[in-house]
Design a protein around this motif. Structure first.
Motif, PDB file in Angstrom:
ATOM      1  N   VAL A  10      -1.865 -10.615   7.725  1.00 52.96           N
ATOM      2  CA  VAL A  10      -0.709  -9.717   7.639  1.00 52.96           C
ATOM      3  C   VAL A  10      -0.371  -9.566   6.158  1.00 52.96           C
ATOM      4  O   VAL A  10      -0.150 -10.557   5.467  1.00 52.96           O
ATOM      5  CB  VAL A  10       0.498 -10.295   8.415  1.00 52.96           C
ATOM      6  N   SER A  13       5.002  -7.852   6.336  1.00 53.52           N
ATOM      7  CA  SER A  13       5.564  -8.205   7.647  1.00 53.52           C
ATOM      8  C   SER A  13       6.548  -7.128   8.116  1.00 53.52           C
ATOM      9  O   SER A  13       6.996  -6.289   7.334  1.00 53.52           O
ATOM     10  CB  SER A  13       6.288  -9.542   7.552  1.00 53.52           C
ATOM     11  N   GLU A  14       6.911  -7.226   9.389  1.00 53.15           N
ATOM     12  CA  GLU A  14       7.889  -6.304   9.975  1.00 53.15           C
ATOM     13  C   GLU A  14       9.206  -6.347   9.205  1.00 53.15           C
ATOM     14  O   GLU A  14       9.815  -5.302   8.943  1.00 53.15           O
ATOM     15  CB  GLU A  14       8.141  -6.770  11.413  1.00 53.15           C
ATOM     16  N   THR A  15       9.645  -7.546   8.846  1.00 48.82           N
ATOM     17  CA  THR A  15      10.924  -7.698   8.127  1.00 48.82           C
ATOM     18  C   THR A  15      10.846  -7.069   6.748  1.00 48.82           C
ATOM     19  O   THR A  15      11.778  -6.372   6.323  1.00 48.82           O
ATOM     20  CB  THR A  15      11.260  -9.205   7.978  1.00 48.82           C
ATOM     21  N   GLU A  16       9.727  -7.303   6.054  1.00 47.86           N
ATOM     22  CA  GLU A  16       9.570  -6.698   4.715  1.00 47.86           C
ATOM     23  C   GLU A  16       9.572  -5.179   4.799  1.00 47.86           C
ATOM     24  O   GLU A  16      10.158  -4.496   3.953  1.00 47.86           O
ATOM     25  CB  GLU A  16       8.267  -7.183   4.059  1.00 47.86           C
ATOM     26  N   PHE A 171       3.216  -4.417  11.912  1.00 50.07           N
ATOM     27  CA  PHE A 171       3.130  -4.849  10.505  1.00 50.07           C
ATOM     28  C   PHE A 171       1.962  -4.121   9.839  1.00 50.07           C
ATOM     29  O   PHE A 171       1.180  -3.446  10.516  1.00 50.07           O
ATOM     30  CB  PHE A 171       2.901  -6.371  10.435  1.00 50.07           C
ATOM     31  N   GLY A 173      -1.504  -4.784   8.179  1.00 46.26           N
ATOM     32  CA  GLY A 173      -2.471  -5.874   8.129  1.00 46.26           C
ATOM     33  C   GLY A 173      -3.770  -5.426   7.499  1.00 46.26           C
ATOM     34  O   GLY A 173      -4.017  -4.229   7.311  1.00 46.26           O
TER      35      GLY A 173
END
Ligand code: IMP
Length: 183
Positions: A10, A13-16, A171, A173
């Motif tokens: 990854v 990330s989803e949060t980033e 995400f 990747g």
């Protein structure tokens, strides 16, 4: 086998992604007003998820339109041949345009798109891209809003595909090289 098994790592990330896209939207909110009434042009298919998240953070009035461009076929490097598969529904003459792209790699696709838009006589054109691979650039191309710079690796997820798959990964990747070597 799960598509997650084809992911080497990854990268973002989803949060980033969430945080950075909110920040990009804030940059745009500081520039555009309701009176500008820009048209955001989602370059399909790769930018659909980015556009969907970006537009929800924008506080100025704007409109959306979609254009589908093909430049890749099944490989992982650009063929340089760019085609419009689906054209805009709107006339953008005199309008403020924001091109929303997934990734600027060699810069060939965006150069083609910018030339194509220049011929439509918009009032202004800016470009927002989620990702940029500066080390791969063949043509200098202006980009106003960049989410992340990424290294020279083939990335997938969050709208980006390999052979039309993996767009649903939440995400960004890196694809295992054996996946594109075997196809
Ligand atoms: P360029 O013309 O080389 O700048 O390539 C731009 C287009 O190629 C993007 O809009 C993507 O659709 C695709 N692309 C470039 N690099 C990648 C990648 O790493 N993963 C998935 N698609 C990519």
């Amino acid at each position: 086998m799960s598509l997650f098994n084809d992911v080497e790592k990854v990268l973002i990330s989803e949060t980033e992604l969430k945080e950075r896209i909110a920040a990009l939207a804030a940059e745009m909110n500081a520039i555009y007003t309701d009176d500008d009434l820009p048209v955001l042009i989602c370059i399909l298919k790769g930018a659909f998820m980015f556009l969907a998240d970006l537009t929800r953070h924008l506080t100025f009035r704007h409109e959306l339109d979609f254009m589908e461009i093909s430049s890749y076929g099944r490989g992982t490097t650009s063929t340089g041949a760019v085609r419009i598969l689906l054209d805009l529904a709107k006339d953008v003459q005199g309008r403020n345009v924001v091109i929303v792209e997934d990734i600027v790699d060699t810069g060939n696709t965006l150069t083609y798109i910018l030339r194509n838009f220049a011929a439509r006589n918009p009032a202004s054109v800016r470009v927002a891209t989620l990702l940029s691979k500066p080390s791969r650039r063949q043509i200098e191309v202006p980009v106003d809003f960049i989410g992340f710079e990424v290294p020279d690796e083939f990335v997938i997820g969050y709208g980006l595909d390999f052979a039309e798959q993996y767009r649903n990964l939440p995400f960004i990747g890196v694809l295992k090289p054996e996946v594109y070597q075997r196809s």
